[in-house]
Design a protein around this motif. Structure first.
Motif, PDB file in Angstrom:
ATOM      1  N   PHE A  48     -29.813  -3.811 -15.515  1.00 30.97           N
ATOM      2  CA  PHE A  48     -28.556  -4.106 -16.204  1.00 30.97           C
ATOM      3  C   PHE A  48     -28.572  -5.529 -16.747  1.00 30.97           C
ATOM      4  CE2 PHE A  48     -27.757  -5.402 -11.830  1.00 30.97           C
ATOM      5  CZ  PHE A  48     -27.017  -6.572 -11.946  1.00 30.97           C
ATOM      6  N   ASP A  49     -27.730  -5.737 -17.734  1.00 32.46           N
ATOM      7  CA  ASP A  49     -27.599  -7.031 -18.404  1.00 32.46           C
ATOM      8  C   ASP A  49     -26.318  -7.709 -17.934  1.00 32.46           C
ATOM      9  OD1 ASP A  49     -26.434  -8.565 -21.068  1.00 32.46           O
ATOM     10  OD2 ASP A  49     -28.605  -8.745 -20.869  1.00 32.46           O
ATOM     11  N   LEU A  50     -26.376  -9.015 -17.778  1.00 32.98           N
ATOM     12  CA  LEU A  50     -25.182  -9.748 -17.342  1.00 32.98           C
ATOM     13  C   LEU A  50     -24.115  -9.828 -18.425  1.00 32.98           C
ATOM     14  CD1 LEU A  50     -26.621 -12.642 -15.152  1.00 32.98           C
ATOM     15  CD2 LEU A  50     -25.388 -10.607 -14.419  1.00 32.98           C
ATOM     16  N   ASN A  51     -24.480  -9.501 -19.653  1.00 32.00           N
ATOM     17  CA  ASN A  51     -23.486  -9.349 -20.714  1.00 32.00           C
ATOM     18  C   ASN A  51     -22.661 -10.618 -20.934  1.00 32.00           C
ATOM     19  OD1 ASN A  51     -22.193  -7.778 -22.699  1.00 32.00           O
ATOM     20  ND2 ASN A  51     -20.600  -7.117 -21.269  1.00 32.00           N
ATOM     21  N   PHE A  78     -20.569  -1.797  -7.797  1.00 30.75           N
ATOM     22  CA  PHE A  78     -19.820  -2.947  -7.292  1.00 30.75           C
ATOM     23  C   PHE A  78     -20.777  -3.768  -6.426  1.00 30.75           C
ATOM     24  CE2 PHE A  78     -16.896   0.471  -8.107  1.00 30.75           C
ATOM     25  CZ  PHE A  78     -15.827  -0.139  -8.758  1.00 30.75           C
ATOM     26  N   LEU A  79     -20.963  -5.037  -6.792  1.00 33.74           N
ATOM     27  CA  LEU A  79     -21.930  -5.908  -6.138  1.00 33.74           C
ATOM     28  C   LEU A  79     -21.220  -7.138  -5.585  1.00 33.74           C
ATOM     29  CD1 LEU A  79     -24.598  -5.820  -8.997  1.00 33.74           C
ATOM     30  CD2 LEU A  79     -24.645  -4.475  -6.905  1.00 33.74           C
ATOM     31  N   LEU A  89     -17.233 -10.659  -6.689  1.00 32.31           N
ATOM     32  CA  LEU A  89     -17.643  -9.286  -6.932  1.00 32.31           C
ATOM     33  C   LEU A  89     -18.043  -9.153  -8.393  1.00 32.31           C
ATOM     34  CD1 LEU A  89     -17.594  -6.273  -5.741  1.00 32.31           C
ATOM     35  CD2 LEU A  89     -15.399  -6.082  -6.933  1.00 32.31           C
ATOM     36  N   LEU A  90     -19.174  -8.523  -8.646  1.00 28.83           N
ATOM     37  CA  LEU A  90     -19.603  -8.219 -10.006  1.00 28.83           C
ATOM     38  C   LEU A  90     -19.538  -6.711 -10.189  1.00 28.83           C
ATOM     39  CD1 LEU A  90     -20.808  -9.590 -12.602  1.00 28.83           C
ATOM     40  CD2 LEU A  90     -23.034  -8.774 -11.785  1.00 28.83           C
ATOM     41  N   VAL A  91     -18.883  -6.284 -11.267  1.00 24.65           N
ATOM     42  CA  VAL A  91     -18.776  -4.862 -11.589  1.00 24.65           C
ATOM     43  C   VAL A  91     -19.708  -4.562 -12.757  1.00 24.65           C
ATOM     44  CG1 VAL A  91     -17.239  -2.966 -12.189  1.00 24.65           C
ATOM     45  CG2 VAL A  91     -16.361  -4.905 -10.865  1.00 24.65           C
ATOM     46  N   GLN A 100     -30.126   4.810 -19.233  1.00 20.87           N
ATOM     47  CA  GLN A 100     -30.206   3.575 -19.980  1.00 20.87           C
ATOM     48  C   GLN A 100     -29.731   2.408 -19.117  1.00 20.87           C
ATOM     49  OE1 GLN A 100     -31.538   3.377 -23.065  1.00 20.87           O
ATOM     50  NE2 GLN A 100     -31.940   5.593 -22.933  1.00 20.87           N
ATOM     51  N   PRO A 101     -30.134   1.188 -19.461  1.00 29.70           N
ATOM     52  CA  PRO A 101     -29.670   0.031 -18.687  1.00 29.70           C
ATOM     53  C   PRO A 101     -28.145  -0.091 -18.724  1.00 29.70           C
ATOM     54  CG  PRO A 101     -31.537  -0.566 -20.070  1.00 29.70           C
ATOM     55  CD  PRO A 101     -31.117   0.815 -20.489  1.00 29.70           C
ATOM     56  N   GLY A 102     -27.614  -0.717 -17.677  1.00 28.51           N
ATOM     57  CA  GLY A 102     -26.188  -0.952 -17.605  1.00 28.51           C
ATOM     58  C   GLY A 102     -25.832  -2.346 -18.091  1.00 28.51           C
ATOM     59  N   ARG A 103     -24.556  -2.671 -17.976  1.00 36.68           N
ATOM     60  CA  ARG A 103     -24.088  -4.006 -18.367  1.00 36.68           C
ATOM     61  C   ARG A 103     -22.945  -4.414 -17.452  1.00 36.68           C
ATOM     62  NH1 ARG A 103     -19.645  -4.329 -22.334  1.00 36.68           N
ATOM     63  NH2 ARG A 103     -18.600  -2.311 -22.350  1.00 36.68           N
ATOM     64  N   ALA A 104     -22.924  -5.694 -17.110  1.00 43.94           N
ATOM     65  CA  ALA A 104     -21.825  -6.226 -16.314  1.00 43.94           C
ATOM     66  C   ALA A 104     -20.564  -6.237 -17.156  1.00 43.94           C
ATOM     67  CB  ALA A 104     -22.155  -7.630 -15.828  1.00 43.94           C
ATOM     68  N   ILE A 105     -19.427  -5.864 -16.551  1.00 48.96           N
ATOM     69  CA  ILE A 105     -18.175  -5.818 -17.301  1.00 48.96           C
ATOM     70  C   ILE A 105     -17.090  -6.703 -16.694  1.00 48.96           C
ATOM     71  CG2 ILE A 105     -18.601  -3.535 -18.276  1.00 48.96           C
ATOM     72  CD1 ILE A 105     -16.736  -2.373 -16.108  1.00 48.96           C
ATOM     73  N   HIS A 106     -17.287  -7.179 -15.455  1.00 48.86           N
ATOM     74  CA  HIS A 106     -16.231  -8.001 -14.861  1.00 48.86           C
ATOM     75  C   HIS A 106     -16.773  -8.777 -13.671  1.00 48.86           C
ATOM     76  CE1 HIS A 106     -12.219  -9.314 -13.856  1.00 48.86           C
ATOM     77  NE2 HIS A 106     -12.313  -8.812 -12.635  1.00 48.86           N
ATOM     78  N   LEU A 107     -16.322 -10.012 -13.524  1.00 48.15           N
ATOM     79  CA  LEU A 107     -16.582 -10.829 -12.337  1.00 48.15           C
ATOM     80  C   LEU A 107     -15.240 -11.164 -11.709  1.00 48.15           C
ATOM     81  CD1 LEU A 107     -19.146 -13.652 -11.839  1.00 48.15           C
ATOM     82  CD2 LEU A 107     -16.811 -13.938 -11.002  1.00 48.15           C
TER      83      LEU A 107
END
Length: 335
Positions: A48-51, A78-79, A89-91, A100-107
């Motif tokens: 995943f990408d940190l976006n 949820f990390l 928390l990183l979502v 496909q790779p994911g992407r971070a959407i919220h911290l």
């Protein structure tokens, strides 16, 4: 004016917002039986990408959970993570087929208690229905912690269920909360809180009210300690590790199990499965080891960072993480 000229678009948007707020993670599958014996030998990497999200400096990944969002057809990871200043928390969102790779959407930053040193360490976590249970602790003096409960129905705006919070304080390392578990039984919820290196695990049971009921409370009912454990009938061995994360599973037949995730001194990544008997008067027999699953992880993943269960329908899976969020950020999934 545009709302009245385009009523269909307005109604669709409203329903999507409502679903995002209350629907994506609603409900919990009934687990009929539980075993990790059939997990595959090879892990599936989930990149995943940190976006554009910049995490606070320091610390490492600590806990991991995942659920499928049936409304939007995506997976949400949820990390939990500690840092030099705050626990957070990183979502991360992944496509429905995980191809496909994911992407971070919220911290999301977990609040501390206003004291010093701060509760900057978030440990192992567990998601139950729409509620994420996480322990945040002072990892400097090691004398204080909180078990916090967060409604993550809307992953972009978690809401704390403050009435459920469990406040812990005491001698250094004894009342920390490095790993927290949460499961729903037929008439109540059970939480397990592991202290420093999981030397002791405290069990809390709710009063039977729904978690979103402000009258719901947890009360401690038992403590298990590794030092006093009766291991006479443990299988397949009598080893007990300093578990980085613990998760609970309540099966439909009423059996409660605890899974501990650890990386051993020899470098093995293991998930130990214990039967939990909260009616047992002999606290040394609260946990009885039933199985050990050794897994092979890739891309720098280890359970000494983040490990956790994914109860996907009636099929359990296991998740892990690398140490840090530096790219290429890669999780592992075995299911």
């Amino acid at each position: 004016m545009r709302v009245f000229r385009r009523p269909a678009i307005y109604l669709l948007t409203a329903s999507m917002v409502l679903a995002e707020l209350v629907g994506p993670l609603a409900g919990e599958d009934k687990i009929q039986s539980f075993s990790l014996a059939d997990l595959p030998a090879a892990a599936q990497p989930l990149k995943f990408d940190l976006n554009g999200i910049a995490p606070p400096a320091g610390g490492h990944l600590q806990g991991i959970q995942m659920r499928f969002d049936s409304v939007t057809g995506r997976h949400l990871a949820f990390l939990s993570h500690d840092s030099l200043t705050v626990a957070f928390l990183l979502v991360v969102e992944f496509p429905g087929d995980l191809s496909q790779p994911g992407r971070a959407i919220h911290l999301h930053v977990f609040p501390s208690d206003g004291q010093s040193p701060p509760l900057r360490h978030a440990g192992g976590i567990q998601l139950c229905e729409n509620v994420l249970a996480v322990g945040v602790e002072d990892n400097q003096q090691k004398t204080r912690s909180q078990v916090q409960f967060w409604d993550v129905s809307n992953p972009l705006a978690p809401r704390q269920r403050e009435h459920l919070a469990i406040h812990r304080s005491g001698n250094p390392e004894d009342q920390t909360a490095g790993g927290v578990a949460l499961a729903r039984r037929k008439g109540d919820h059970v939480a397990a809180v592991a202290n420093w290196d999981s030397r002791a695990i405290d069990f809390y049971v709710s009063n039977g009210k729904p978690l979103d009921d402000r009258a719901c409370r947890f009360a401690m009912i038992a403590r298990w300690t590794a030092a006093a454990a009766d291991k006479s009938d443990w299988q397949p061995d009598s080893r007990c590790e300093p578990y980085q994360a613990v998760n609970l599973v309540a099966t439909s037949d009423g059996v409660l199990r605890l899974v501990g995730f650890a990386s051993t001194p020899s470098g093995q990544d293991v998930a130990d499965v214990f039967a939990v008997d909260l009616d047992q008067r002999d606290t040394g027999r609260l946990l009885r080891k039933q199985a050990r699953k050794i897994v092979t992880l890739t891309a720098g993943n280890h359970f000494r960072y983040a490990g956790g269960l994914w109860l996907d329908g009636n099929r359990p899976g296991v998740l892990s993480s690398q140490r840090n969020l530096a790219p290429p950020a890669t999780l592992n999934l075995l299911r």
